[in-house]
Design an enzyme around this catalytic site. Structure first.
Site, PDB file in Angstrom:
ATOM      1  N   GLU A 128      -4.764  13.941  -1.384  1.00 19.32           N
ATOM      2  CA  GLU A 128      -5.018  13.247  -2.647  1.00 19.32           C
ATOM      3  C   GLU A 128      -5.149  11.754  -2.415  1.00 19.32           C
ATOM      4  O   GLU A 128      -4.579  11.215  -1.464  1.00 19.32           O
ATOM      5  CB  GLU A 128      -3.890  13.545  -3.658  1.00 19.32           C
ATOM      6  N   LYS A 130      -4.354   7.897  -2.643  1.00 22.41           N
ATOM      7  CA  LYS A 130      -3.084   7.189  -2.833  1.00 22.41           C
ATOM      8  C   LYS A 130      -3.347   5.980  -3.712  1.00 22.41           C
ATOM      9  O   LYS A 130      -3.938   4.988  -3.273  1.00 22.41           O
ATOM     10  CB  LYS A 130      -2.531   6.742  -1.476  1.00 22.41           C
ATOM     11  N   CYS A 440      19.801 -21.053  17.329  1.00 27.95           N
ATOM     12  CA  CYS A 440      20.487 -22.337  17.251  1.00 27.95           C
ATOM     13  C   CYS A 440      21.971 -22.097  17.485  1.00 27.95           C
ATOM     14  O   CYS A 440      22.563 -21.187  16.922  1.00 27.95           O
ATOM     15  CB  CYS A 440      20.253 -22.948  15.874  1.00 27.95           C
TER      16      CYS A 440
END
Length: 698
Positions: A128, A130, A440
């Site tokens: 089907e 979408k 960091c």
DNA sequence: AACCCTCGAGGTCA
DNA sequence: CTCGAGGGTT
């Protein structure tokens, strides 16, 4: 013509009004059907609206006569304060994606493997389109529409019943003599391109901002508090699934869809049964060719195993069903220029490079930035400032730099020099061997990390403080009102701080009151959320829950973690023995608790709030919940993989070998050494029938 | 392979 | 809020 419809509303007596309402309900329902099923409206929108208005006028005069299936329920409701929550009795899932044909072939192969079928055994799938809209669940009880809900996070969605009633493809009442007691129909709400174009034209002429694409327009329309606005937007609906259902849905998926269509719901006419990977791929290609002419946006096609018994056997992996897959169309691409590459510093100190792009429209939205993830990603694609690049939206959502158009590289463009110093605080940024991210090391001296940690702590899954978000946190830090998580609660507790707030821009009296109330409402917090709020590396929602469940109270957990940090072997092994907690997590926790300032911050925060103990999970409904199972021998009713999936669904852990920790050994035919081992260790054994019975499978 | 965590972009509504 | 990618863990 009988004439009833020409009688002025004022002239109707009660009996005539009742008859007229019945007639209007039928007439409007018929036009709805023509509109949504045949796509061939028999009357103009204006005439249709006139019918609806007449119906409403009569109801206004005779409120007692309002029918349960009244068309006015589509538009009548007064604006709501906010959307309520709806818990989905059956979670709404997402689908796995296939981008390549090979993935489609593999999808089918995996289904056959899982079901123990030969490679050429026939498996029917329904293919089907979408639809690119928003999924929605419609609950019908005894044939009457009672709630409409958005998908939300799959478990809980928003109650959009009033808005859903305005959608003409969605019947108020199922057209059947024998309605099921409960039927939750799921499908996609979307806006057709023509309607989208007209809506934007209207908005442009009223100098309102236009919607970027039909999907956003549909989402915006559905989230309106005033359902008359939703009604004016002419949304559409296709059904493609179900949730709760009494009696249960059986037979085939396409049969289910046919029944829905017969009951007046709209089902995509392009759905088609396919029997092989070749047919699926041909369907994908055909729909791709017709895509532009459909009148609505689709982003691919979906394949679902048609036989519902097979669907059930296939079950789920994680959140996605094994019996369905979305085969997407290639993402839309565009070419633009990298103006700059900037570095963002996250909560854990991760340095993330982000490309600043010359804004460009890709697939309906303007893209200006795209993440470059890390140093390796930049080097591998050799992305440089000034480069011309191909950009696409992965899964039609997330902007992504695909490749560099090297012929268009300006002379003198230099490879990107990834910083080894944190741009926010100047601390060293280190990349550990084997890791992709550079971090960091500044910790709490790094303003970017402090900010991100605070945002995390007030976030929805942690303290969930309304009125504190990405906008307010930096502002309050700037004003010196926030530094550590505990400061959040001092905002509410300390009058001097509340006063300082009042001096800031955008903080009126009402807003401060609301914030204080929101903070006070969160002074009591479950342990798992508290742990999550600390922002310890690797400790997200799931792991925080594991810890909270295992240790129960803040004090127990805190003591245990301190012991772990002090390299106490017993504490370490207790922690490492929690299922799901591995060595890295143990290290991360130890590291966190070795820092005195972390413990200080924790205690400080704990002194401001009440941390609720968390109970370890109770036995649960199933006899296997929390138990360890081992399967041996060959099972006849289902394959090993299915049995494992089923056991895990029931809360059990499935192990590969028998030990004294094993609770049950399930013996299939020709069970060998493991059966012997079970006997030796005195572990309880079950035959296949017994196991299935206990698992609740008849 | 499944699951989890982290991070990012872009959108709408209040 | 939703979606997705990437990398880590088990």
């Amino acid at each position: 013509m009988s004439g009833a419809e020409d009688v002025a509303v004022d002239a109707l007596d009660e009996a005539a009004a009742a008859a007229e309402l019945a007639r209007l309900a039928a007439v409007i329902a018929r036009h709805d059907r023509l509109y949504h099923q045949e796509d061939a409206p028999a009357i103009s929108d204006a005439d249709y609206d006139a019918l609806v208005r007449r119906n409403r006028a009569i109801e206004a005069r005779f409120p007692a006569l309002v029918r349960p299936d009244s068309p006015s329920l589509r538009v009548g409701a007064a604006p709501a304060e906010a959307f309520g929550k709806v818990v989905h009795p059956v979670p709404m899932l997402s689908l796995d994606n296939a981008m390549e044909e090979a993935a489609v072939v593999e999808f089918l192969a995996r289904i056959r493997r899982f079901l123990n079928l030969t490679a050429d055994a026939p498996v029917e799938l329904l293919a089907e389109p979408k639809i690119d809209g928003l999924s929605c669940a419609l609950r019908y009880e005894a044939g009457l529409l009672v709630t409409g809900a958005t998908r939300g996070d799959g478990t809980t969605g928003e109650d959009i019943t009033a808005n859903v009633r305005t959608i003409r493809d969605i019947p108020q009442r199922l057209d059947t003599d024998d309605p099921p007691p409960v039927l939750e129909v799921r499908g996609e709400i979307f806006m057709e391109l023509e309607e989208f174009r007209k809506l934007n034209e209207r908005r442009a002429s009223e100098e309102l901002p236009v919607f970027a694409n039909p999907r956003n327009a549909a989402a915006g329309s559905v989230r309106q508090l005033d359902s008359t606005i939703t009604a004016s937007r002419r949304l559409r609906f296709f059904a493609y699934a179900w949730g709760a259902a009494e009696p249960p849905i059986t037979g085939s998926y396409h049969g289910f869809l046919e029944r829905l269509a017969a009951m007046g719901l709209r089902v995509n006419p392009l759905n088609r049964i396919c029997r092989s990977a070749e047919e699926l791929i041909a369907y994908h290609a055909e729909i791709g060719e017709r895509r532009a002419g459909l009148g609505y946006d689709i982003d691919g096609v979906v394949y679902k195993v048609d036989d519902l018994r097979l669907q059930q056997r296939l079950g789920f992996v994680g959140r996605a069903p094994r019996w369905a897959i979305a085969h997407k169309f290639p993402a839309q691409q565009a070419v633009t220029v990298v103006n700059d590459i900037v570095i963002q510093v996250g909560r854990t100190g991760a340095l993330t490079p982000v490309a600043q792009l010359e804004p460009i429209t890709v697939g309906g939205v303007v893209v200006g930035r795209a993440t470059l993830h890390n140093q390796d990603y930049i080097e591998e694609k050799d992305i440089r400032v000034g480069d011309t690049v191909v950009v696409q939206r992965a899964g039609d959502v997330i902007p992504q730099v695909v490749e560099v158009v090297t012929d268009r590289r300006p002379k003198g463009a230099m490879p990107f020099d990834f910083p080894e110093i944190c741009p926010e605080c100047g601390s060293h940024a280190v990349r550990l061997p084997g890791e992709a991210v550079r971090r960091c090391t500044g910790g709490l001296i790094c303003p970017a990390q402090v900010e991100a940690r605070l945002e995390h702590a007030v976030g929805r899954d942690a303290f969930d403080i309304e009125g504190l978000g990405k906008k307010q946190v930096p502002q309050l830090i700037e004003a010196g009102l926030l530094k550590a998580p505990a400061d959040i609660f001092r905002l509410a507790g300390d009058p001097a701080k509340a006063e300082a707030l009042a001096g800031l821009e955008g903080w009126g009296k009402k807003k401060i009151e609301n914030l204080v109330a929101a903070i006070e409402a969160r002074r009591t917090i479950p342990l798992d959320r508290f742990i999550l709020a600390l922002g310890i590396r690797f400790i997200g929602e799931a792991n925080a829950k594991l810890l909270a469940r295992h240790y129960g109270t803040l004090e127990t957990w805190r003591q245990a973690m301190l012991a772990v940090a002090g390299d106490d072997e017993d504490a370490r092994s207790e922690l490492a023995d929690i299922d799901g907690i591995g060595p890295k997590l143990v290290d991360a926790l130890a590291e966190f608790f070795r820092e005195p300032h972390n413990i200080e911050a924790l205690d400080d925060l704990a002194s401001e709030v009440t941390v609720e103990a968390v109970a370890s999970p109770a036995g649960g409904g199933s006899p296997f919940s929390g138990k360890t199972l081992v399967f041996t021998g060959s099972l006849e009713q289902m394959t090993r993989a299915e049995a494992k999936a089923l056991a895990e669904q029931l809360g059990a852990k499935v192990a590969g070998s028998v030990s004294k920790k094993t609770d049950y050994v399930v013996l299939g035919a020709d069970a060998g050494s493991k059966a012997k081992k079970a006997a030796e260790l005195g572990v309880e054994t079950l035959d296949e029938a017994k196991w299935l019975a206990m698992a609740g499978v008849s």
